[in-house]
Design an enzyme around this catalytic site. Structure first.
Site, PDB file in Angstrom:
ATOM      1  CG  ASP A  54      -8.905  10.638  -6.457  1.00 41.89           C
ATOM      2  OD1 ASP A  54      -7.780  10.362  -6.022  1.00 41.89           O
ATOM      3  OD2 ASP A  54      -9.251  10.448  -7.638  1.00 41.89           O
ATOM      4  CG  ASN A 130     -10.307  18.195  -6.292  1.00 42.50           C
ATOM      5  OD1 ASN A 130      -9.178  17.856  -6.654  1.00 42.50           O
ATOM      6  ND2 ASN A 130     -11.287  17.335  -6.097  1.00 42.50           N
ATOM      7  NE  ARG A 156     -26.481  40.139 -16.691  1.00 42.40           N
ATOM      8  CZ  ARG A 156     -25.613  41.064 -17.099  1.00 42.40           C
ATOM      9  NH1 ARG A 156     -24.597  40.741 -17.868  1.00 42.40           N
ATOM     10  NH2 ARG A 156     -25.767  42.321 -16.726  1.00 42.40           N
TER      11      ARG A 156
HETATM   12  P1  NAP Z   1     -18.284  12.841  -4.755  1.00 47.61           P
HETATM   13  O1  NAP Z   1     -19.431  13.542  -5.384  1.00 47.61           O
HETATM   14  O2  NAP Z   1     -18.479  11.663  -3.879  1.00 47.61           O
HETATM   15  O3  NAP Z   1     -17.236  12.376  -5.889  1.00 47.61           O
HETATM   16  C1  NAP Z   1     -16.908  13.070  -6.999  1.00 47.61           C
HETATM   17  C2  NAP Z   1     -16.039  12.171  -7.918  1.00 47.61           C
HETATM   18  O4  NAP Z   1     -14.898  12.943  -8.291  1.00 47.61           O
HETATM   19  C3  NAP Z   1     -15.525  10.887  -7.305  1.00 47.61           C
HETATM   20  O5  NAP Z   1     -15.589   9.877  -8.279  1.00 47.61           O
HETATM   21  C4  NAP Z   1     -14.089  11.235  -6.964  1.00 47.61           C
HETATM   22  O6  NAP Z   1     -13.243  10.116  -6.989  1.00 47.61           O
HETATM   23  C5  NAP Z   1     -13.734  12.143  -8.104  1.00 47.61           C
HETATM   24  N1  NAP Z   1     -12.621  13.053  -7.869  1.00 47.61           N
HETATM   25  C6  NAP Z   1     -12.311  13.769  -6.753  1.00 47.61           C
HETATM   26  N2  NAP Z   1     -11.211  14.494  -6.952  1.00 47.61           N
HETATM   27  C7  NAP Z   1     -10.804  14.234  -8.228  1.00 47.61           C
HETATM   28  C8  NAP Z   1      -9.727  14.685  -9.019  1.00 47.61           C
HETATM   29  N3  NAP Z   1      -8.839  15.578  -8.550  1.00 47.61           N
HETATM   30  N4  NAP Z   1      -9.614  14.223 -10.287  1.00 47.61           N
HETATM   31  C9  NAP Z   1     -10.508  13.338 -10.776  1.00 47.61           C
HETATM   32  N5  NAP Z   1     -11.546  12.867 -10.071  1.00 47.61           N
HETATM   33  C10 NAP Z   1     -11.696  13.322  -8.811  1.00 47.61           C
HETATM   34  O7  NAP Z   1     -17.480  13.941  -3.945  1.00 47.61           O
HETATM   35  P2  NAP Z   1     -16.127  13.797  -3.157  1.00 47.61           P
HETATM   36  O8  NAP Z   1     -15.571  12.425  -3.326  1.00 47.61           O
HETATM   37  O9  NAP Z   1     -16.321  14.336  -1.810  1.00 47.61           O
HETATM   38  O10 NAP Z   1     -15.235  14.807  -4.009  1.00 47.61           O
HETATM   39  C11 NAP Z   1     -15.519  16.187  -4.042  1.00 47.61           C
HETATM   40  C12 NAP Z   1     -15.207  16.634  -5.434  1.00 47.61           C
HETATM   41  O11 NAP Z   1     -16.222  16.186  -6.298  1.00 47.61           O
HETATM   42  C13 NAP Z   1     -15.185  18.136  -5.653  1.00 47.61           C
HETATM   43  O12 NAP Z   1     -13.942  18.673  -5.305  1.00 47.61           O
HETATM   44  C14 NAP Z   1     -15.505  18.248  -7.129  1.00 47.61           C
HETATM   45  O13 NAP Z   1     -14.313  18.315  -7.897  1.00 47.61           O
HETATM   46  C15 NAP Z   1     -16.181  16.955  -7.479  1.00 47.61           C
HETATM   47  N6  NAP Z   1     -17.521  17.236  -7.979  1.00 47.61           N
HETATM   48  C16 NAP Z   1     -17.759  16.956  -9.285  1.00 47.61           C
HETATM   49  C17 NAP Z   1     -18.978  17.278  -9.855  1.00 47.61           C
HETATM   50  C18 NAP Z   1     -19.195  16.984 -11.285  1.00 47.61           C
HETATM   51  O14 NAP Z   1     -18.284  16.451 -11.920  1.00 47.61           O
HETATM   52  N7  NAP Z   1     -20.351  17.343 -11.828  1.00 47.61           N
HETATM   53  C19 NAP Z   1     -19.965  17.890  -9.098  1.00 47.61           C
HETATM   54  C20 NAP Z   1     -19.696  18.166  -7.750  1.00 47.61           C
HETATM   55  C21 NAP Z   1     -18.453  17.826  -7.218  1.00 47.61           C
HETATM   56  P3  NAP Z   1     -13.288   8.959  -5.871  1.00 47.61           P
HETATM   57  O15 NAP Z   1     -14.421   8.072  -6.269  1.00 47.61           O
HETATM   58  O16 NAP Z   1     -11.970   8.308  -6.029  1.00 47.61           O
HETATM   59  O17 NAP Z   1     -13.500   9.586  -4.527  1.00 47.61           O
END
Ligand code: NAP
Ligand code: MN
Length: 275
Positions: A54, A130, A156
């Site tokens: 994703d 997202n 806050r």
């Molecule tokens: P990453 O930190 O490498 O991956 C974040 C995880 O979120 C990966 O497992 C990714 O799936 C999954 N993901 C991405 N979009 C999703 C969706 N719409 N629904 C369900 N899971 C999803 O970062 P990245 O791959 O560059 O993705 C950036 C995204 O990470 C941001 O948009 C944010 O939503 C998310 N994120 C989450 C957290 C948290 O949950 N604490 C913190 C920071 C960011 P894949 O393994 O298939 O790539």
């Protein structure tokens, strides 16, 4: 004899994450698509195929966000099934068959538009697939949140995430937000560690805001803030306000027989097999 016009040939861009499995799938796709008479080009494609997870689809979205209205995306996942990915790595032939039969059908989802307004009058706009998350870098963030012109609350805490329906299963879910079906045209506000005690008060739960309502966040201190737009983070130090609304464009996916139901994806990602 009917001859295929040159312009009828579909232009396809391939984007792959940098790991051996994705690169192998990309190579296989490249040669099979060439053989099937598709044009492979990163310039002005009709279809963008993202190979990875994703996260890779998020990168593909941002690479082609200026031509969103005339491009369709399709994702191949090289791990488990994802939310933006309809095909698995062993389904390359199935994808090619579907591309040959394709008549332009699409599935579209809402995306988020933000306007970051600076104190000096400058404005930066961005689109997110997202979510957009704002955090203050040095100390507790204090910000006023307005929903549809109602001064709703003074927040806050660490920060605030505003997510799209398809982004509801990403960071938003980790923040305790609800999972939204992507056909619901709405944005969701989720708090990141809000301070709640006898003095400070926020709603506490996440809020689902309809398409017509604008969300405005006004940080109260002239300080440095990080603004994360999906997988990229920007730092600004003189933000006046940020406005959030659903964008006038949507992201289009190639509609295919492999487009599994949203609830199956949610179950597959978070629940697994039920006895
Ligand atoms: P990453 O930190 O490498 O991956 C974040 C995880 O979120 C990966 O497992 C990714 O799936 C999954 N993901 C991405 N979009 C999703 C969706 N719409 N629904 C369900 N899971 C999803 O970062 P990245 O791959 O560059 O993705 C950036 C995204 O990470 C941001 O948009 C944010 O939503 C998310 N994120 C989450 C957290 C948290 O949950 N604490 C913190 C920071 C960011 P894949 O393994 O298939 O790539
Ligand atoms: Mn990832």
């Amino acid at each position: 004899m009917i001859q295929m016009k040159i312009t009828d040939r579909k232009k396809i861009a391939l984007l792959s994450s940098r790991n051996p499995k994705s690169e192998a799938v990309s190579k296989e796709l490249w040669s099979k698509l060439k053989e099937a008479n598709f044009i492979l080009t990163p310039k002005n494609p009709d279809v963008v195929i993202s190979i990875g997870g994703d996260g890779m689809l998020l990168s593909a979205f941002h690479k082609y966000e200026s031509i969103l209205d005339h491009v369709r995306f399709v994702g191949i996942h090289t791990g488990h099934l994802g939310f933006y990915t309809d095909y698995r790595d062993f389904e390359v032939d199935k994808l090619i068959e579907n591309l040959k039969l394709d008549k332009g059908a699409k599935v579209s989802y809402p995306i988020l538009n933000i306007k970051v307004k600076m104190m000096d009058g400058r404005q930066v706009t961005a689109r997110a697939l997202n979510e957009v998350t704002i955090k203050r870098l040095s100390r507790t963030m204090v910000a006023d949140i307005h929903i549809n012109h109602v001064p709703f609350e003074r927040f806050r805490g660490d920060g605030i995430s505003v997510s799209t329906p398809t982004g509801s299963t990403a960071y938003n879910k980790s923040l305790g937000g609800a999972v939204l079906h992507p056909t619901i045209e709405a944005l969701q506000i989720a708090e990141v560690a809000s301070l709640n005690n006898r003095v400070y008060r926020t709603l506490g739960s996440s809020i689902v805001v309809p398409k017509k309502d604008k969300i405005v966040i006004e940080p109260k201190h002239d300080d440095r803030y990080s603004i994360s737009v999906d997988n990229r983070t920007f730092v600004y130090d003189n933000i006046d306000r940020i406005e959030y609304q659903l964008d006038s464009s949507k992201i289009n996916f190639l509609a295919s027989p492999s487009h599994t139901s949203f609830w199956n994806r949610v179950k597959d990602a978070f629940i697994g097999e039920v006895e």
